[in-house]
Scaffold this motif. Structure first.
Motif, PDB file in Angstrom:
ATOM      1  N   SER A 141      37.922  33.026 -39.166  1.00 45.49           N
ATOM      2  CA  SER A 141      38.442  32.205 -38.323  1.00 45.49           C
ATOM      3  C   SER A 141      39.323  32.750 -37.150  1.00 45.49           C
ATOM      4  CB  SER A 141      39.320  31.127 -39.295  1.00 45.49           C
ATOM      5  OG  SER A 141      40.352  31.878 -40.049  1.00 45.49           O
ATOM      6  N   ASP A 142      39.964  33.831 -37.533  1.00 44.40           N
ATOM      7  CA  ASP A 142      40.834  34.520 -36.373  1.00 44.40           C
ATOM      8  C   ASP A 142      39.870  35.157 -35.404  1.00 44.40           C
ATOM      9  OD1 ASP A 142      43.230  33.998 -37.985  1.00 44.40           O
ATOM     10  OD2 ASP A 142      43.165  36.336 -38.642  1.00 44.40           O
ATOM     11  N   TYR A 143      38.602  35.681 -35.790  1.00 42.44           N
ATOM     12  CA  TYR A 143      37.748  36.027 -34.938  1.00 42.44           C
ATOM     13  C   TYR A 143      37.284  34.893 -33.916  1.00 42.44           C
ATOM     14  CZ  TYR A 143      32.498  36.229 -33.628  1.00 42.44           C
ATOM     15  OH  TYR A 143      31.388  36.158 -33.169  1.00 42.44           O
ATOM     16  N   ALA A 144      36.983  33.657 -34.301  1.00 39.16           N
ATOM     17  CA  ALA A 144      36.568  32.471 -33.794  1.00 39.16           C
ATOM     18  C   ALA A 144      37.729  32.041 -32.741  1.00 39.16           C
ATOM     19  CB  ALA A 144      36.296  31.597 -34.505  1.00 39.16           C
ATOM     20  N   ASN A 145      38.962  32.040 -33.182  1.00 42.16           N
ATOM     21  CA  ASN A 145      40.110  31.598 -32.403  1.00 42.16           C
ATOM     22  C   ASN A 145      39.887  32.587 -31.430  1.00 42.16           C
ATOM     23  OD1 ASN A 145      40.654  29.512 -34.257  1.00 42.16           O
ATOM     24  ND2 ASN A 145      41.983  30.550 -35.422  1.00 42.16           N
ATOM     25  N   GLU A 146      40.156  34.103 -31.398  1.00 40.46           N
ATOM     26  CA  GLU A 146      40.302  34.820 -30.498  1.00 40.46           C
ATOM     27  C   GLU A 146      39.318  34.751 -29.423  1.00 40.46           C
ATOM     28  OE1 GLU A 146      41.712  39.124 -30.701  1.00 40.46           O
ATOM     29  OE2 GLU A 146      39.711  39.395 -29.824  1.00 40.46           O
ATOM     30  N   VAL A 147      37.964  34.591 -29.787  1.00 46.67           N
ATOM     31  CA  VAL A 147      36.891  34.461 -29.077  1.00 46.67           C
ATOM     32  C   VAL A 147      37.157  33.379 -27.890  1.00 46.67           C
ATOM     33  CG1 VAL A 147      34.464  33.851 -28.615  1.00 46.67           C
ATOM     34  CG2 VAL A 147      35.062  35.654 -30.299  1.00 46.67           C
ATOM     35  N   GLY A 148      37.582  31.903 -28.552  1.00 45.48           N
ATOM     36  CA  GLY A 148      38.071  30.782 -27.979  1.00 45.48           C
ATOM     37  C   GLY A 148      39.107  31.039 -26.753  1.00 45.48           C
ATOM     38  N   LEU A 149      40.200  31.583 -27.323  1.00 48.17           N
ATOM     39  CA  LEU A 149      41.268  32.069 -26.404  1.00 48.17           C
ATOM     40  C   LEU A 149      40.938  32.820 -25.249  1.00 48.17           C
ATOM     41  CD1 LEU A 149      44.087  32.388 -29.014  1.00 48.17           C
ATOM     42  CD2 LEU A 149      43.882  30.537 -27.158  1.00 48.17           C
ATOM     43  N   SER A 150      39.973  33.755 -25.495  1.00 48.90           N
ATOM     44  CA  SER A 150      39.465  34.571 -24.480  1.00 48.90           C
ATOM     45  C   SER A 150      39.054  34.000 -23.197  1.00 48.90           C
ATOM     46  CB  SER A 150      38.264  35.542 -25.003  1.00 48.90           C
ATOM     47  OG  SER A 150      37.145  34.971 -24.963  1.00 48.90           O
ATOM     48  N   ARG A 151      38.464  32.735 -23.358  1.00 46.99           N
ATOM     49  CA  ARG A 151      37.999  32.019 -22.046  1.00 46.99           C
ATOM     50  C   ARG A 151      39.100  31.137 -21.491  1.00 46.99           C
ATOM     51  NH1 ARG A 151      33.745  34.431 -21.826  1.00 46.99           N
ATOM     52  NH2 ARG A 151      32.426  32.793 -21.158  1.00 46.99           N
ATOM     53  N   ILE A 152      40.057  31.032 -22.112  1.00 51.52           N
ATOM     54  CA  ILE A 152      41.525  30.417 -21.525  1.00 51.52           C
ATOM     55  C   ILE A 152      42.067  31.614 -20.716  1.00 51.52           C
ATOM     56  CG2 ILE A 152      43.633  29.281 -21.919  1.00 51.52           C
ATOM     57  CD1 ILE A 152      42.458  28.076 -24.407  1.00 51.52           C
ATOM     58  N   TYR A 153      42.022  32.697 -21.595  1.00 55.46           N
ATOM     59  CA  TYR A 153      42.783  33.943 -20.826  1.00 55.46           C
ATOM     60  C   TYR A 153      41.942  34.445 -19.546  1.00 55.46           C
ATOM     61  CZ  TYR A 153      45.109  34.649 -25.368  1.00 55.46           C
ATOM     62  OH  TYR A 153      45.918  34.250 -26.634  1.00 55.46           O
ATOM     63  N   GLY A 154      40.850  34.212 -19.587  1.00 51.29           N
ATOM     64  CA  GLY A 154      39.968  34.376 -18.595  1.00 51.29           C
ATOM     65  C   GLY A 154      40.121  33.440 -17.236  1.00 51.29           C
TER      66      GLY A 154
END
Length: 185
Positions: A142-155
């Motif tokens: 779940s931490d992996y999925a959350n980080e991938v999702g946040l990466s798109r906001i950060y980008g």
């Protein structure tokens, strides 16, 4: 984003998860976990099958949703309403914002992997070491999925709702795929 001061770790995360397509990373992570657990052939076959089905179904539902809602990307909205020269950190894809494909497919894959191996599974993603990136280590799917999702906001290429709802949607797809029972000999 280029027009604001951003946490350096957020920049690293955004660039890391854009380096390769999402589904290929999920499969690479699955391969790593299977090797770490010395998984049997039947477990590996089921895990690859379910992971592939979950990411495929998640992406089909995601792109259908994108063209139902046709939500603007941040760059379009920000440039039209606030700052005409604003540019996101990542290149903006040529399709609608809602929902985030990375979030939906990663949420689905993470749910399937958590259901097979348990969410509290430590793994390291080495899939883009050869591109010069430092591996990312997680203690939960779940931490992996959350980080991938946040990466798109950060980008700067998605709004929060596209990420958060995308993760929820992917999780729901993953739960349906996890519920499938395979016949074993």
């Amino acid at each position: 984003n280029e027009s604001i001061n951003q946490d350096p770790e957020h920049v690293i995360i955004a660039k890391y998860w854009v380096a390769l397509p999402g589904p290929s990373v999920s499969i690479s992570i699955l391969s790593t976990v299977l090797a770490n657990k010395n998984a049997s052939l039947s477990m590996a076959a089921e895990a690859y099958c379910k992971s592939g089905m979950a990411t495929s179904d998640a992406l089909v539902s995601c792109y259908k949703t994108k063209y139902i809602y046709n939500q603007l990307r941040p760059i379009t909205y920000i440039q039209a309403n606030f700052n005409s020269t604003w540019k996101p950190l990542l290149a903006t894809p040529p399709f609608p914002d809602y929902t985030s494909a990375h979030s939906v497919q990663t949420g689905a894959a993470a749910r399937v992997l958590a259901d097979i191996f348990g969410d509290n599974t430590t793994f390291t993603d080495n899939s883009i070491n050869d591109l010069g990136y430092t591996p990312r280590t997680f203690t939960k799917f779940s931490d992996y999925a959350n980080e991938v999702g946040l990466s798109r906001i950060y980008g700067g290429i998605h709004v929060r709702s596209s990420d958060f709802i995308g993760l929820e949607w992917g999780n729901a797809v993953g739960m349906h795929v996890s519920a499938l029972r395979f016949k074993r000999n």
